[in-house]
Motif scaffolding. Sequence first.
Motif, PDB file in Angstrom:
ATOM      1  N   LYS A 143       0.839  -1.196   0.000  1.00  0.00           N
ATOM      2  CA  LYS A 143       0.000   0.000   0.000  1.00  0.00           C
ATOM      3  C   LYS A 143       0.876   1.248   0.000  1.00  0.00           C
ATOM      4  O   LYS A 143       1.878   1.308   0.712  1.00  0.00           O
ATOM      5  CB  LYS A 143      -0.913  -0.005   1.225  1.00  0.00           C
ATOM      6  N   PRO A 144       0.531   2.239  -0.819  1.00  0.00           N
ATOM      7  CA  PRO A 144       1.338   3.465  -0.851  1.00  0.00           C
ATOM      8  C   PRO A 144       1.288   4.196   0.485  1.00  0.00           C
ATOM      9  O   PRO A 144       0.258   4.220   1.162  1.00  0.00           O
ATOM     10  CB  PRO A 144       0.675   4.292  -1.969  1.00  0.00           C
ATOM     11  N   ALA A 145       2.430   4.757   0.863  1.00  0.00           N
ATOM     12  CA  ALA A 145       2.490   5.517   2.119  1.00  0.00           C
ATOM     13  C   ALA A 145       1.653   6.790   1.995  1.00  0.00           C
ATOM     14  O   ALA A 145       1.633   7.439   0.949  1.00  0.00           O
ATOM     15  CB  ALA A 145       3.931   5.857   2.448  1.00  0.00           C
ATOM     16  N   MET A 146       0.951   7.103   3.069  1.00  0.00           N
ATOM     17  CA  MET A 146       0.078   8.276   3.065  1.00  0.00           C
ATOM     18  C   MET A 146       0.419   9.164   4.257  1.00  0.00           C
ATOM     19  O   MET A 146       0.507   8.680   5.391  1.00  0.00           O
ATOM     20  CB  MET A 146      -1.393   7.837   3.149  1.00  0.00           C
ATOM     21  N   MET A 147       0.662  10.445   3.977  1.00  0.00           N
ATOM     22  CA  MET A 147       0.928  11.383   5.062  1.00  0.00           C
ATOM     23  C   MET A 147      -0.322  11.608   5.903  1.00  0.00           C
ATOM     24  O   MET A 147      -1.440  11.537   5.397  1.00  0.00           O
ATOM     25  CB  MET A 147       1.384  12.736   4.496  1.00  0.00           C
ATOM     26  N   ASN A 148      -0.104  11.868   7.169  1.00  0.00           N
ATOM     27  CA  ASN A 148      -1.202  12.294   8.032  1.00  0.00           C
ATOM     28  C   ASN A 148      -1.484  13.764   7.743  1.00  0.00           C
ATOM     29  O   ASN A 148      -0.636  14.631   8.002  1.00  0.00           O
ATOM     30  CB  ASN A 148      -0.827  12.102   9.492  1.00  0.00           C
ATOM     31  N   PRO A 149      -2.658  14.088   7.180  1.00  0.00           N
ATOM     32  CA  PRO A 149      -2.907  15.480   6.784  1.00  0.00           C
ATOM     33  C   PRO A 149      -2.854  16.465   7.946  1.00  0.00           C
ATOM     34  O   PRO A 149      -2.504  17.637   7.751  1.00  0.00           O
ATOM     35  CB  PRO A 149      -4.297  15.427   6.141  1.00  0.00           C
ATOM     36  N   ARG A 150      -3.143  16.031   9.145  1.00  0.00           N
ATOM     37  CA  ARG A 150      -3.127  16.948  10.293  1.00  0.00           C
ATOM     38  C   ARG A 150      -1.705  17.403  10.621  1.00  0.00           C
ATOM     39  O   ARG A 150      -1.510  18.478  11.184  1.00  0.00           O
ATOM     40  CB  ARG A 150      -3.768  16.296  11.511  1.00  0.00           C
ATOM     41  N   GLN A 151      -0.713  16.588  10.246  1.00  0.00           N
ATOM     42  CA  GLN A 151       0.665  16.991  10.467  1.00  0.00           C
ATOM     43  C   GLN A 151       1.093  18.117   9.534  1.00  0.00           C
ATOM     44  O   GLN A 151       2.120  18.766   9.768  1.00  0.00           O
ATOM     45  CB  GLN A 151       1.600  15.791  10.291  1.00  0.00           C
ATOM     46  N   LEU A 152       0.328  18.355   8.467  1.00  0.00           N
ATOM     47  CA  LEU A 152       0.639  19.416   7.507  1.00  0.00           C
ATOM     48  C   LEU A 152      -0.132  20.703   7.787  1.00  0.00           C
ATOM     49  O   LEU A 152       0.074  21.710   7.112  1.00  0.00           O
ATOM     50  CB  LEU A 152       0.326  18.932   6.090  1.00  0.00           C
ATOM     51  N   MET A 153      -1.035  20.664   8.764  1.00  0.00           N
ATOM     52  CA  MET A 153      -1.840  21.851   9.065  1.00  0.00           C
ATOM     53  C   MET A 153      -1.009  22.883   9.828  1.00  0.00           C
ATOM     54  O   MET A 153      -0.281  22.541  10.773  1.00  0.00           O
ATOM     55  CB  MET A 153      -3.067  21.471   9.883  1.00  0.00           C
ATOM     56  N   SER A 154      -1.143  24.119   9.427  1.00  0.00           N
ATOM     57  CA  SER A 154      -0.440  25.211  10.106  1.00  0.00           C
ATOM     58  C   SER A 154      -1.122  25.538  11.431  1.00  0.00           C
ATOM     59  O   SER A 154      -2.243  25.101  11.710  1.00  0.00           O
ATOM     60  CB  SER A 154      -0.412  26.454   9.211  1.00  0.00           C
ATOM     61  N   GLU A 155      -0.431  26.348  12.241  1.00  0.00           N
ATOM     62  CA  GLU A 155      -1.004  26.764  13.522  1.00  0.00           C
ATOM     63  C   GLU A 155      -2.296  27.539  13.324  1.00  0.00           C
ATOM     64  O   GLU A 155      -3.251  27.411  14.102  1.00  0.00           O
ATOM     65  CB  GLU A 155       0.016  27.613  14.285  1.00  0.00           C
TER      66      GLU A 155
END
Length: 355
Positions: free
Chosen positions: A143-155
């Motif tokens: 399965k392709p690796a998927m980033m956790n989108p919450r880790q990319l959210m700004s303050e």
Amino acid sequence: MKRLLLGLLFIICYLSFSVAQTSTSSYQPGVTPEGMVYFLPKTAVRIVIQVEKTTYTPGEFCKYADRYLRLKDVASEPSVSYRMTSLRVEPFAVADTTKGFSVKFDPKSVASNIALSDDGILLAINATPKPAEVTPTFKPAPKPAMMNPRQLMSEEILAAGSTAKMAELTAQDIYEIRESRNLLIRGQADNMPKDGEQLRLMLSQLEMQDRALSSLFSGQTVKDTTEQVLTLMPDKEMERQLLFRFSKKLGLVDKDDLAGEPYYIRVANMRTIPMPNADEKKKKQEPGLYVNVPGKMKVTLYDALEPIHVEELPAGQFGNVELLSGALFNKRYATHLWMNPISGAVDRLEAEQPK
């Protein structure tokens, strides 16, 4: 009187060598005091089904997908669906316990180097058996690796007071990522990479960030393929026998589960080999080696309406047993015999008379 007894003893010994004994009970083949016991095979079928499972998980901002990213018809409820991606039929050999024979070791015969399979099927005589065809083990694609989108959210996004505001700010970040990627592709970015490998890595990272943040709107779809195997031993013809049921919502289900659509199998004896008559059967009471002359069977798989897979396979159970003369294995010949491991037929026979 003594001469008569010796004559009877000679006849009994000769018959014990010349007539192959058929095993009617479960027997583990191997070396016996009388010689070697072997079985001829019958052909079973393995139905291999690959099923793809698709799992959809809606994104946190799915209600705002049309407003901010112009994504139409984004589902707001999770779902699971199944589909068959492939269906194939594979033959394999099973020892036919009704066709068990013994070969008596005799100093006048060269038929002493006999190769058997693990379950006692005759494979070769005075020869190395052909390597068995090994079906590759099924391995699901990683399965392709998927980033956790919450880790990319700004303050700023995380501090927003409402889901609608978080969705709006996240959409702005997505458009900025896409703009940065377009500038790199066009060579118009302020800080262009020094080489092609660095450019590739930068574009790959921007693509992953775009995909992760966009999944908050479009949701995540994960596909997983599994392989399931059904086995069948067709000892006789079959007419549209229920094989399995398949549901788009549940996958492969039990035969009695009416939630799935039925799939059937039909096995037909193609009658390519004529059956022996009584006179031919009498001829088999001779010394030698018994082998299969396999017939053919047609295996047809159906869905509820029409055939979806047809295959013709050799089948020892729909053929005859024939005798190879014991003269082939006397000391005058250098005889080598290779058997077909699936059908029990003679694949190759070399009988060279020494000069």
